[in-house]
Design an enzyme around this catalytic site. Sequence first.
Site, PDB file in Angstrom:
ATOM      1  N   LYS A 120       0.612  -1.848   0.196  1.00 15.38           N
ATOM      2  CA  LYS A 120      -0.564  -0.265   0.011  1.00 15.38           C
ATOM      3  C   LYS A 120       0.579   1.046   0.016  1.00 15.38           C
ATOM      4  CE  LYS A 120      -1.824  -2.120   3.397  1.00 15.38           C
ATOM      5  NZ  LYS A 120      -3.094  -2.546   4.869  1.00 15.38           N
ATOM      6  N   GLY A 121       2.190   1.295   0.754  1.00 12.93           N
ATOM      7  CA  GLY A 121       2.927   2.495   0.515  1.00 12.93           C
ATOM      8  C   GLY A 121       2.894   3.221  -0.740  1.00 12.93           C
ATOM      9  N   GLU A 128       7.881   2.630  -6.524  1.00 10.94           N
ATOM     10  CA  GLU A 128       7.441   2.404  -4.682  1.00 10.94           C
ATOM     11  C   GLU A 128       7.589   3.057  -4.231  1.00 10.94           C
ATOM     12  OE1 GLU A 128       7.146   0.449  -2.557  1.00 10.94           O
ATOM     13  OE2 GLU A 128       8.605  -1.337  -3.009  1.00 10.94           O
ATOM     14  N   ASP A 129       7.114   3.095  -2.704  1.00  5.36           N
ATOM     15  CA  ASP A 129       7.255   4.049  -1.877  1.00  5.36           C
ATOM     16  C   ASP A 129       8.804   4.276  -1.533  1.00  5.36           C
ATOM     17  OD1 ASP A 129       7.248   1.411  -0.321  1.00  5.36           O
ATOM     18  OD2 ASP A 129       6.621   2.356   0.806  1.00  5.36           O
ATOM     19  N   ASP A 154      14.831   0.597  -0.211  1.00  8.92           N
ATOM     20  CA  ASP A 154      15.084  -0.455   1.401  1.00  8.92           C
ATOM     21  C   ASP A 154      16.526  -0.691   0.936  1.00  8.92           C
ATOM     22  OD1 ASP A 154      15.825   0.173   4.389  1.00  8.92           O
ATOM     23  OD2 ASP A 154      14.285  -1.447   4.231  1.00  8.92           O
ATOM     24  N   LYS A 185      17.099   4.614   0.316  1.00 11.67           N
ATOM     25  CA  LYS A 185      17.715   4.264   1.648  1.00 11.67           C
ATOM     26  C   LYS A 185      18.754   3.203   1.513  1.00 11.67           C
ATOM     27  CE  LYS A 185      15.039   3.970   5.845  1.00 11.67           C
ATOM     28  NZ  LYS A 185      14.530   3.077   6.665  1.00 11.67           N
ATOM     29  N   PHE A 219      13.724   4.719  10.113  1.00  6.94           N
ATOM     30  CA  PHE A 219      12.869   4.799  10.354  1.00  6.94           C
ATOM     31  C   PHE A 219      11.482   6.220   9.583  1.00  6.94           C
ATOM     32  CE2 PHE A 219       8.299   2.624  10.787  1.00  6.94           C
ATOM     33  CZ  PHE A 219       8.605   1.497   9.207  1.00  6.94           C
ATOM     34  N   VAL A 220      11.426   6.227   8.891  1.00  7.49           N
ATOM     35  CA  VAL A 220      10.478   7.012   7.837  1.00  7.49           C
ATOM     36  C   VAL A 220       8.713   7.086   8.039  1.00  7.49           C
ATOM     37  CG1 VAL A 220      12.717   8.238   6.856  1.00  7.49           C
ATOM     38  CG2 VAL A 220      10.743   6.766   5.611  1.00  7.49           C
ATOM     39  N   ASP A 271       3.692   4.001   6.131  1.00  7.70           N
ATOM     40  CA  ASP A 271       3.450   3.960   7.499  1.00  7.70           C
ATOM     41  C   ASP A 271       4.252   3.368   8.720  1.00  7.70           C
ATOM     42  OD1 ASP A 271       3.411   0.773   5.765  1.00  7.70           O
ATOM     43  OD2 ASP A 271       2.532   0.537   8.150  1.00  7.70           O
ATOM     44  N   ARG A 312       0.385   7.069   7.036  1.00  6.31           N
ATOM     45  CA  ARG A 312       0.064   6.613   5.767  1.00  6.31           C
ATOM     46  C   ARG A 312      -0.135   8.606   4.908  1.00  6.31           C
ATOM     47  NH1 ARG A 312       1.085   1.799   3.817  1.00  6.31           N
ATOM     48  NH2 ARG A 312       0.841  -0.078   4.496  1.00  6.31           N
TER      49      ARG A 312
HETATM   50  P1  IMP Z   1      13.330  -3.451   1.015  1.00  7.16           P
HETATM   51  O1  IMP Z   1      13.826  -3.281   1.907  1.00  7.16           O
HETATM   52  O2  IMP Z   1      13.804  -2.931   0.159  1.00  7.16           O
HETATM   53  O3  IMP Z   1      12.356  -4.667  -0.064  1.00  7.16           O
HETATM   54  O4  IMP Z   1      11.652  -2.856   1.536  1.00  7.16           O
HETATM   55  C1  IMP Z   1      10.497  -3.117   1.747  1.00  7.16           C
HETATM   56  C2  IMP Z   1       9.359  -2.035   1.504  1.00  7.16           C
HETATM   57  O5  IMP Z   1       9.742  -2.203   3.395  1.00  7.16           O
HETATM   58  C3  IMP Z   1       9.199  -0.931   1.144  1.00  7.16           C
HETATM   59  O6  IMP Z   1       8.506  -1.096   0.643  1.00  7.16           O
HETATM   60  C4  IMP Z   1       8.003   0.255   2.790  1.00  7.16           C
HETATM   61  O7  IMP Z   1       7.393  -0.684   2.387  1.00  7.16           O
HETATM   62  C5  IMP Z   1       9.118  -0.938   3.676  1.00  7.16           C
HETATM   63  N1  IMP Z   1       9.764  -0.113   4.406  1.00  7.16           N
HETATM   64  C6  IMP Z   1      10.965   0.107   4.317  1.00  7.16           C
HETATM   65  N2  IMP Z   1      11.578   0.926   4.814  1.00  7.16           N
HETATM   66  C7  IMP Z   1      10.535   1.635   6.009  1.00  7.16           C
HETATM   67  C8  IMP Z   1      10.961   3.255   6.100  1.00  7.16           C
HETATM   68  O8  IMP Z   1      11.640   3.339   6.961  1.00  7.16           O
HETATM   69  N3  IMP Z   1       9.057   3.231   7.003  1.00  7.16           N
HETATM   70  C9  IMP Z   1       8.367   2.203   6.189  1.00  7.16           C
HETATM   71  N4  IMP Z   1       8.563   1.389   5.242  1.00  7.16           N
HETATM   72  C10 IMP Z   1       9.501   0.673   5.163  1.00  7.16           C
HETATM   73 MG    MG Z   2       5.933  -0.699   0.089  1.00  9.21          MG
END
Ligand code: IMP
Ligand code: MG
Length: 182
Positions: A45-46, A102-103, A106, A134, A155-156, A162, A168
């Site tokens: 949902k991000g 994508e939001d 990470d 990040k 953590f943002v 969220d 959100r």
């Molecule tokens: P990945 O670690 O790149 O696989 O990130 C997967 C998902 O984790 C992202 O699409 C976000 O939905 C969530 N996420 C990662 N970092 C944060 C954060 O700082 N705040 C909120 N959601 C996060």
């Molecule tokens: Mg996401």
Amino acid sequence: MYDMNCDIDHVLVSEQQLKDKVAELGAAISRDYAGRDLLLVSILKGSVVFMADLMRAITIPCGIDFMVVSSYGGSNTTTTGLVKIIKDLDQDLSGKDVLIVEDILDTGVTLSNLVPMLKMRNPDSVRICAILSKPSRRQANIEPDYKGFDVPDEFVVGYGLDYDEKYRNLPYVGVLKPEIYE
Ligand code: IMP
Ligand code: MG
């Protein structure tokens, strides 16, 4: 009346900065994909807030679709392992130029697993547009093709992101006060 803004320790990316960046990204995407069969794929949902803004900043015709994925063994604040498709796309990808919206990128684990899965469906291309990144957290060898802002290893929340399904709807990106986690 409860105001979520009181839970924010500091703002990382303001509403105006987001607005300006989305306009910039929309213009670049419109230029780069002119004459192509562009499909924006929002990862729920991000990315819903970013998707709604970005699609209106794109001036060429494009389709939209939505996906829900979850990472095996992932919890609220960490992501590990492979990706599982909870809700798949409605449309065929053959001949399409897919742009994943994508939001935040990470660790990169989610998208480094998802991109090859989508590529197997015979699209013309698959690229990534992330409003946040990040870089210090990256585990997988993947970077966004279009990127909004680098953020530090904190953590943002806000602009779609969220904490425990909340925040959100904040119109900016910020960091929560430590007591909110306690
Ligand atoms: P990945 O670690 O790149 O696989 O990130 C997967 C998902 O984790 C992202 O699409 C976000 O939905 C969530 N996420 C990662 N970092 C944060 C954060 O700082 N705040 C909120 N959601 C996060
Ligand atoms: Mg996401």
